[in-house]
Design a protein around this motif. Structure first.
Motif, PDB file in Angstrom:
ATOM      1  N   VAL A 157       7.496  38.915  -5.604  1.00 33.58           N
ATOM      2  CA  VAL A 157       7.376  37.631  -5.289  1.00 33.58           C
ATOM      3  C   VAL A 157       7.564  37.400  -3.552  1.00 33.58           C
ATOM      4  O   VAL A 157       6.902  37.028  -2.692  1.00 33.58           O
ATOM      5  N   LEU A 158       8.497  38.297  -3.292  1.00 37.94           N
ATOM      6  CA  LEU A 158       8.829  38.276  -1.716  1.00 37.94           C
ATOM      7  C   LEU A 158       7.907  38.841  -0.811  1.00 37.94           C
ATOM      8  O   LEU A 158       7.734  38.497   0.265  1.00 37.94           O
ATOM      9  N   VAL A 159       7.207  39.825  -1.131  1.00 38.20           N
ATOM     10  CA  VAL A 159       6.320  40.439  -0.595  1.00 38.20           C
ATOM     11  C   VAL A 159       4.993  39.605  -0.365  1.00 38.20           C
ATOM     12  O   VAL A 159       4.331  39.678   0.658  1.00 38.20           O
ATOM     13  N   GLN A 160       4.867  38.859  -1.617  1.00 37.99           N
ATOM     14  CA  GLN A 160       3.805  37.939  -1.399  1.00 37.99           C
ATOM     15  C   GLN A 160       3.824  36.880  -0.385  1.00 37.99           C
ATOM     16  O   GLN A 160       2.836  36.545   0.045  1.00 37.99           O
ATOM     17  N   LYS A 161       4.998  36.403  -0.312  1.00 35.29           N
ATOM     18  CA  LYS A 161       5.524  35.256   0.416  1.00 35.29           C
ATOM     19  C   LYS A 161       6.091  35.837   2.036  1.00 35.29           C
ATOM     20  O   LYS A 161       6.910  35.289   2.598  1.00 35.29           O
ATOM     21  N   LYS A 162       5.773  37.021   2.247  1.00 35.37           N
ATOM     22  CA  LYS A 162       6.234  37.563   3.538  1.00 35.37           C
ATOM     23  C   LYS A 162       6.316  36.851   4.747  1.00 35.37           C
ATOM     24  O   LYS A 162       7.172  36.631   5.542  1.00 35.37           O
ATOM     25  N   ALA A 163       5.072  36.254   4.780  1.00 37.22           N
ATOM     26  CA  ALA A 163       4.786  35.381   6.111  1.00 37.22           C
ATOM     27  C   ALA A 163       5.488  33.930   6.046  1.00 37.22           C
ATOM     28  O   ALA A 163       5.485  33.441   7.119  1.00 37.22           O
ATOM     29  N   MET A 164       6.004  33.558   4.990  1.00 33.60           N
ATOM     30  CA  MET A 164       6.839  32.278   5.012  1.00 33.60           C
ATOM     31  C   MET A 164       8.261  32.451   4.780  1.00 33.60           C
ATOM     32  O   MET A 164       8.947  31.636   4.374  1.00 33.60           O
ATOM     33  N   HIS A 166      10.755  33.117   6.653  1.00 38.19           N
ATOM     34  CA  HIS A 166      11.543  32.305   7.518  1.00 38.19           C
ATOM     35  C   HIS A 166      12.149  30.958   7.108  1.00 38.19           C
ATOM     36  O   HIS A 166      12.947  30.304   7.627  1.00 38.19           O
ATOM     37  N   GLN A 167      11.380  30.319   6.295  1.00 41.44           N
ATOM     38  CA  GLN A 167      11.810  28.943   5.496  1.00 41.44           C
ATOM     39  C   GLN A 167      12.482  29.304   4.308  1.00 41.44           C
ATOM     40  O   GLN A 167      12.315  30.188   3.438  1.00 41.44           O
ATOM     41  N   TYR A 168      13.705  28.599   4.309  1.00 41.81           N
ATOM     42  CA  TYR A 168      14.533  28.898   3.041  1.00 41.81           C
ATOM     43  C   TYR A 168      13.963  28.315   1.709  1.00 41.81           C
ATOM     44  O   TYR A 168      14.195  29.105   0.720  1.00 41.81           O
ATOM     45  N   ARG A 169      12.947  27.553   1.768  1.00 41.88           N
ATOM     46  CA  ARG A 169      12.312  27.000   0.430  1.00 41.88           C
ATOM     47  C   ARG A 169      11.490  28.226  -0.063  1.00 41.88           C
ATOM     48  O   ARG A 169      11.626  28.476  -1.306  1.00 41.88           O
ATOM     49  N   HIS A 170      10.992  29.171   0.862  1.00 47.89           N
ATOM     50  CA  HIS A 170      10.086  30.051   0.244  1.00 47.89           C
ATOM     51  C   HIS A 170      10.874  31.522   0.194  1.00 47.89           C
ATOM     52  O   HIS A 170      10.627  32.104  -0.796  1.00 47.89           O
ATOM     53  N   LEU A 171      12.189  31.404   0.829  1.00 46.15           N
ATOM     54  CA  LEU A 171      12.881  32.541   0.607  1.00 46.15           C
ATOM     55  C   LEU A 171      13.823  32.546  -0.674  1.00 46.15           C
ATOM     56  O   LEU A 171      13.776  33.654  -1.603  1.00 46.15           O
ATOM     57  N   LEU A 172      14.258  31.356  -1.190  1.00 43.28           N
ATOM     58  CA  LEU A 172      15.026  31.042  -2.436  1.00 43.28           C
ATOM     59  C   LEU A 172      14.186  30.856  -3.638  1.00 43.28           C
ATOM     60  O   LEU A 172      14.735  31.284  -4.626  1.00 43.28           O
ATOM     61  N   VAL A 173      13.044  30.308  -3.481  1.00 40.97           N
ATOM     62  CA  VAL A 173      12.309  29.758  -4.509  1.00 40.97           C
ATOM     63  C   VAL A 173      11.121  30.563  -4.748  1.00 40.97           C
ATOM     64  O   VAL A 173      10.464  30.575  -3.598  1.00 40.97           O
ATOM     65  N   LEU A 205      17.721  42.512  -2.906  1.00 39.62           N
ATOM     66  CA  LEU A 205      16.459  41.825  -2.698  1.00 39.62           C
ATOM     67  C   LEU A 205      16.434  40.808  -1.466  1.00 39.62           C
ATOM     68  O   LEU A 205      15.647  40.945  -0.712  1.00 39.62           O
ATOM     69  N   LEU A 206      17.348  40.016  -1.352  1.00 32.69           N
ATOM     70  CA  LEU A 206      17.361  39.108  -0.068  1.00 32.69           C
ATOM     71  C   LEU A 206      17.695  39.824   1.029  1.00 32.69           C
ATOM     72  O   LEU A 206      17.262  39.417   1.944  1.00 32.69           O
ATOM     73  N   TRP A 207      18.551  40.906   0.863  1.00 28.86           N
ATOM     74  CA  TRP A 207      18.979  41.594   2.366  1.00 28.86           C
ATOM     75  C   TRP A 207      17.669  42.369   2.731  1.00 28.86           C
ATOM     76  O   TRP A 207      17.428  42.317   3.833  1.00 28.86           O
ATOM     77  N   PHE A 208      16.865  42.996   1.810  1.00 30.15           N
ATOM     78  CA  PHE A 208      15.864  43.650   2.369  1.00 30.15           C
ATOM     79  C   PHE A 208      14.627  42.679   2.828  1.00 30.15           C
ATOM     80  O   PHE A 208      13.740  43.301   3.575  1.00 30.15           O
ATOM     81  N   ALA A 209      14.812  41.529   2.120  1.00 27.19           N
ATOM     82  CA  ALA A 209      13.525  40.569   2.608  1.00 27.19           C
ATOM     83  C   ALA A 209      13.755  39.935   3.855  1.00 27.19           C
ATOM     84  O   ALA A 209      13.192  39.361   4.471  1.00 27.19           O
TER      85      ALA A 209
END
Length: 492
Positions: A157-164, A166-173, A205-209
């Motif tokens: 999930v985090l790799v798929q949303k890599k470009a977004m 920087h926004q908390y909404r995409h980082l956390l959800v 996961l959050l750290w390496f993202a």
């Protein structure tokens, strides 16, 4: 009498020692620069931890096996069976293409959620925790597989949303809500150790993202608040915290296990009492073959045995992060780094509460403590790390050009696939804007040309003489425009 050396001889000896140290360092650096060095290091750590775990389980479980079974090898035979199953799981993980593993991450996570719900209904309760499926002589904890599924799916999930990100909404959800739902199901068992390990996985996961530090600060404050609330909510959790703060207050009750672990470590000294000669396994230290096996290692193998365990997990940390750094596939990088943090963090928590630095949480020591589902899943994780090591660019080039190598032929491993980064989508061509209705302004007026400038341009055109051939061309064009063609005239 020792012969005194002249200054010249001392300088020669010093130069020889420096050359020897330099040559050893050069050889080590050259070996680490080889394409499959990471893969071989993973195999070495995996083999040493497996052998050490079997030896220590045999020593730690002999008394318990004699009390509960027919021989001193009852627990050891069970552990050996799970190690054989785990070895097969390791081989499957090394052979399985990582692309398929990534595709199966979401279905595996859904199955794990179903198992976590089902274990609350039909699971078996042990030590106050309903977290076991028991089928005959085999027991299974779904939380172990759930942690692995969360790593694989969360990294996807985090790799798929890599470009977004920087926004908390995409980082956390949706990562954080899914993880919190898993936390809730595990705490309903209740399994504090499993919840702590899940928190380690989520933070990794959050750290390496690339999550910001303020997010970890807020999460840490929230976690401390949750620990306080949970500790005050249940009596046994509060007793663990109070025992950690003052284990001497109840040396024969709540503080018995923590004090006996420290006594076992102190009795070992530098070299230990000898393998199989530990006294703590004679029911002085409860669960010595599970959660507190590190205390028995210190008692029987001494400080050197404890240093060996710490050195192996330190090597695992270095090799795992090296694999993550040398890969170019972002999903492999995140998976390798998170799995490394999971294993090393779990070992650090176990060792920390054995030596009295943390409250007892019931987390096992990976690859060494006795346990069925834990050892199988941990061996599968080592297989994934070895597979990630074979996908380093240098390893892929060497394996595809020079063959599978000695271990590859022995384990019948296929050549890894070359990583092809996803192509960036070309921006779509903008559609033509609709034409405005009504009278259209002249081009000169749309461009901002004034009326005075337009008149000057017209006068300039008139003042320039027109060549004779252009005049003839204009006259003939006007003539053709004024007389219709013969076929048009015939039709009219």
């Amino acid at each position: 009498m020792t012969a005194t050396l002249t200054p010249g001889e001392e300088r020669k000896r010093a130069r020889a020692e420096r050359r020897k140290r330099t040559s050893v360092f050069t050889l080590l650096t050259a070996w680490l620069g080889r394409p499959l060095a990471s893969f071989h290091l993973v195999l070495a750590v995996f083999g040493l931890l497996t052998v050490l775990g079997l030896v220590m389980v045999l020593s730690a479980s002999s008394v318990v096996s004699l009390d509960t079974g027919s021989s001193v090898y009852t627990v050891f035979k069970k552990q050996l069976l799970f190690v054989v199953i785990g070895t097969v799981a390791f081989w499957v993980a090394v052979r399985m293409p990582l692309k398929k593993m990534r595709q199966f991450a979401a279905p595996a996570l859904a199955v794990c959620f179903g198992l976590l719900v089902l274990v609350l209904v039909v699971g078996t309760t042990r030590n106050g925790t309903t977290s076991w499926f028991v089928i005959g002589p085999i027991s299974f904890q779904p939380i172990e597989v759930a942690k692995l599924a969360l790593v694989l799916w969360g990294a996807h999930v985090l790799v798929q949303k890599k470009a977004m990100l920087h926004q908390y909404r995409h980082l956390l959800v949706p990562l954080v809500p899914v993880a919190l739902l898993m936390f809730a199901l595990v705490m309903m068992q209740p399994d504090l150790g499993g919840t702590v390990t899940l928190i380690v996985v989520l933070f990794a996961l959050l750290w390496f993202a690339g999550a910001p530090m303020r997010l970890f600060g807020a999460a840490t404050l929230g976690g401390l608040g949750g620990i306080v609330v949970l500790s005050l909510n249940e009596g046994y959790r509060l007793a663990r915290v109070l025992t950690f703060l003052n284990p001497d207050a109840d040396p024969t009750g709540k503080g018995h296990q923590a004090l006996q672990a420290k006594y076992a470590l102190a009795d070992g000294g530098l070299l230990g009492r000898g393998l199989g000669q530990g006294q703590s396994k004679w029911e002085y230290l409860p669960n010595v073959h599970n959660d507190f096996i590190f205390a028995l290692i210190g008692e029987e193998l001494g400080f050197l045995g404890c240093a060996l365990v710490l050195g192996l997990f330190a090597m695992l940390a270095v090799v795992g992060l090296r694999i993550a750094a040398r890969n170019i596939d972002p999903w492999i990088r995140m998976v390798a780094a998170t799995l490394t943090v999971w294993l090393v963090g779990q070992a650090a928590i176990n060792i920390a509460y054995v030596v009295g630095l943390l409250p007892v949480t019931g987390i096992t020591l990976p690859m060494i403590s006795a346990g069925g589902s834990s050892i199988v899943v941990t061996m599968f994780v080592f297989g994934i790390l070895a597979n990630c090591a074979r996908h380093e660019p240098e390893s892929v080039a060497a394996l595809r050009s020079q063959g599978p190598g000695r271990f590859g032929r022995l384990m019948k491993l296929p050549a890894p696939d070359v990583y092809n980064p996803p192509q960036k989508r070309k921006p779509s061509r903008p559609s033509t804007p609709p034409r405005a209705t009504g009278r259209r302004e002249p081009a000169s007026r749309r461009a901002g040309t004034s009326e005075r400038q337009l008149n000057e341009r017209r006068r300039t055109r008139r003042s320039v003489p027109v060549p004779e051939h252009r005049r003839e061309h204009r006259r003939s064009a006007r003539g053709r425009a004024g007389h219709p063609r013969a076929d048009e005239g015939g039709r009219h």
